[in-house]
Design an enzyme around this catalytic site. Structure first.
Site, short mmCIF file in Angstrom:
data_model
loop_
_atom_site.label_atom_id
_atom_site.label_comp_id
_atom_site.label_asym_id
_atom_site.label_seq_id
_atom_site.Cartn_x
_atom_site.Cartn_y
_atom_site.Cartn_z
N LYS A 161 -5.53 -8.70 -7.33
CA LYS A 161 -6.69 -8.95 -6.46
C LYS A 161 -7.83 -7.98 -6.80
O LYS A 161 -7.58 -6.82 -7.12
CB LYS A 161 -6.23 -8.71 -5.01
CG LYS A 161 -7.06 -9.39 -3.96
CD LYS A 161 -6.54 -9.03 -2.57
CE LYS A 161 -6.73 -7.55 -2.29
NZ LYS A 161 -6.59 -7.18 -0.89
N LYS A 196 0.82 -1.22 0.00
CA LYS A 196 0.00 0.00 0.00
C LYS A 196 0.85 1.25 0.00
O LYS A 196 0.53 2.23 -0.65
CB LYS A 196 -0.90 0.02 1.24
CG LYS A 196 -2.14 -0.81 1.10
CD LYS A 196 -3.16 -0.38 2.13
CE LYS A 196 -4.42 -1.20 2.00
NZ LYS A 196 -5.40 -0.86 3.04
N LYS A 206 -11.71 -2.63 -3.79
CA LYS A 206 -12.66 -1.51 -3.86
C LYS A 206 -12.12 -0.37 -4.69
O LYS A 206 -12.86 0.46 -5.18
CB LYS A 206 -12.90 -0.96 -2.44
CG LYS A 206 -13.63 -1.90 -1.54
CD LYS A 206 -13.47 -1.51 -0.07
CE LYS A 206 -14.14 -2.56 0.79
NZ LYS A 206 -13.82 -2.46 2.21
P1 AMP Z 1 -11.33 -5.08 3.42
O1 AMP Z 1 -12.29 -4.66 2.39
O2 AMP Z 1 -9.91 -4.87 3.03
O3 AMP Z 1 -11.67 -4.56 4.79
O4 AMP Z 1 -11.47 -6.66 3.52
C1 AMP Z 1 -12.45 -7.28 4.29
C2 AMP Z 1 -12.42 -8.79 4.11
O5 AMP Z 1 -12.67 -9.13 2.74
C3 AMP Z 1 -11.07 -9.42 4.48
O6 AMP Z 1 -11.31 -10.67 5.12
C4 AMP Z 1 -10.42 -9.64 3.15
O7 AMP Z 1 -9.49 -10.69 3.15
C5 AMP Z 1 -11.63 -9.97 2.27
N1 AMP Z 1 -11.36 -9.63 0.87
C6 AMP Z 1 -11.17 -8.39 0.33
N2 AMP Z 1 -10.91 -8.47 -1.00
C7 AMP Z 1 -10.93 -9.80 -1.29
C8 AMP Z 1 -10.73 -10.55 -2.50
N3 AMP Z 1 -10.46 -9.94 -3.66
N4 AMP Z 1 -10.83 -11.89 -2.44
C9 AMP Z 1 -11.12 -12.52 -1.27
N5 AMP Z 1 -11.30 -11.89 -0.10
C10 AMP Z 1 -11.21 -10.54 -0.11
#
Ligand code: AMP
Ligand code: TRP
Length: 338
Positions: free
Chosen positions: A200, A117, A203
């Protein structure tokens, strides 16, 4: 040292930074729902993590409600799970500080997510972004959580949580914090970008066509899957045939996760099919599974007071678990209470 056994308890969280995308749903929320009813479940909207990068105050509260709406729409039941937002339980910040004093700078320097990041410009990022894995450890250990369902990208942070628990127990000669198990299972623990199967899904990608947002309508979902990058070969006969085909692998994994089957089942059903046949089938499946959730999210978002009420109630229940654990931690550390 005694060998305490900890009651099984699940904790996980999602940052309200921008909207939810399909990776959050398949890699996290859908799996949160699967664990509900099996043991005690605590699910958080981690707003304090979101502000490790700038968030517009006017949008943060709404983004917090939107993640909560996603939880509810996907099937989390506030009478079965504790649903709350982190900043309403101040014990997170307090235990986070204690863990800042347990974690070592050398450990933080190994966190690949910070390196990814912050990139070359680490010095311009917030101290919070660097320290955030210690706050994540506090989120988990404040509930003595034994199981943490997350996507693959969070594995290193759950391992750090175990290291923090072990060092705390060792330094203070207690057996107070459990060694938490990361739960990373199923076909969609790493959903990839629809335009580049080596990145990956997130958002904050450049193009909206890279991801499926949980608020996308049926037309958008169908269009994005039909335009998703694939390759020149038909679908293989076996999953081994997906090696070195990241885009193909991703579309098959998404299909499997949405339909609650294995990638091997999908490949067996579509062996030898062309993308022109598989992609419309994937688009139809995605619309069938996701449209009811996005519809329900929109309905819930029309009544923000009700979401706030659910989060307020969940916060009170979260405090009932968290505050005694924080008080005990303060006693162990030697903080005077008068
Ligand atoms: P975040 O949006 O970064 O707070 O992620 C929240 C949860 O979603 C965490 O458990 C991440 O590992 C999961 N997550 C986010 N993006 C992905 C993705 N592309 N594939 C699988 N899990 C994801
Ligand atoms: N760090 C996680 C992410 O970026 C979100 C998170 C914060 C979390 N605290 C947590 C996940 C505790 C699981 C448990 O995705």
């Amino acid at each position: 040292m005694t060998n305490t056994t900890f009651t099984p308890r699940v904790f996980s969280g999602i940052k309200p930074s921008g909207g939810l995308q399909l990776g959050n749903y398949l890699g996290a929320i859908k799996r949160f729902v699967g664990m509900q009813g099996q043991m005690e479940t605590v699910y958080c909207v981690v707003d304090m993590h979101a502000i490790t990068v700038w968030q517009d105050p006017a949008e943060l509260a709404n983004a917090t409600r939107e993640v909560a709406a996603g939880y509810l729409a996907a099937g989390l039941d506030p009478t079965q799970s504790i649903l709350f937002n982190q900043s309403q339980v101040s014990a997170h910040a307090e235990l986070g500080w204690i863990f800042n004093c347990v974690a070592r700078v050398g450990w933080m320097n190994r966190m690949t997510q910070f390196k990814d990041k912050a990139g070359e410009n680490a010095e311009k990022h917030s101290l919070g972004l660097y320290a955030y894995p210690a706050l994540m450890a506090a989120d988990i250990l404040l509930y003595h959580a034994t199981h943490v369902p997350v996507g693959e990208d969070q594995k290193q942070h759950v391992e750090l949580t175990r290291d923090i628990a072990k060092k705390f127990n060792h330094d203070y000669k207690v057996d107070f914090f459990p060694e938490t198990t990361p739960v990373i299972d199923g076909p969609a623990t790493r959903v990839m970008n629809l335009r580049d199967g080596t990145k990956k899904m997130s958002k904050s990608g450049e193009s909206d066509m890279e991801r499926i947002n949980m608020t996308d309508d049926a037309d958008k979902i169908a269009k994005k899957f039909k335009k998703a990058k694939s390759d020149a070969e038909p679908l293989p006969e076996t999953v081994e045939g997906l090696a070195d085909r990241p885009e193909a692998r991703n579309l098959i994994d998404i299909y499997a996760a949405l339909n609650d089957v294995t990638p091997a089942d999908v490949v067996a059903e579509y062996a030898g099919a062309q993308w022109g046949k598989f992609k419309p089938a994937l688009a139809d499946l995605a619309v069938a599974k996701l449209a009811p959730i996005s519809g329900e999210m929109a309905r819930l978002m029309a009544d923000p007071a009700e979401i706030d009420r659910i989060l307020g109630d969940g916060s009170a229940r979260a405090r009932e678990i968290a505050e005694p654990i924080l008080r005990k931690t303060y006693d162990i550390v030697g903080m005077l209470r008068s």
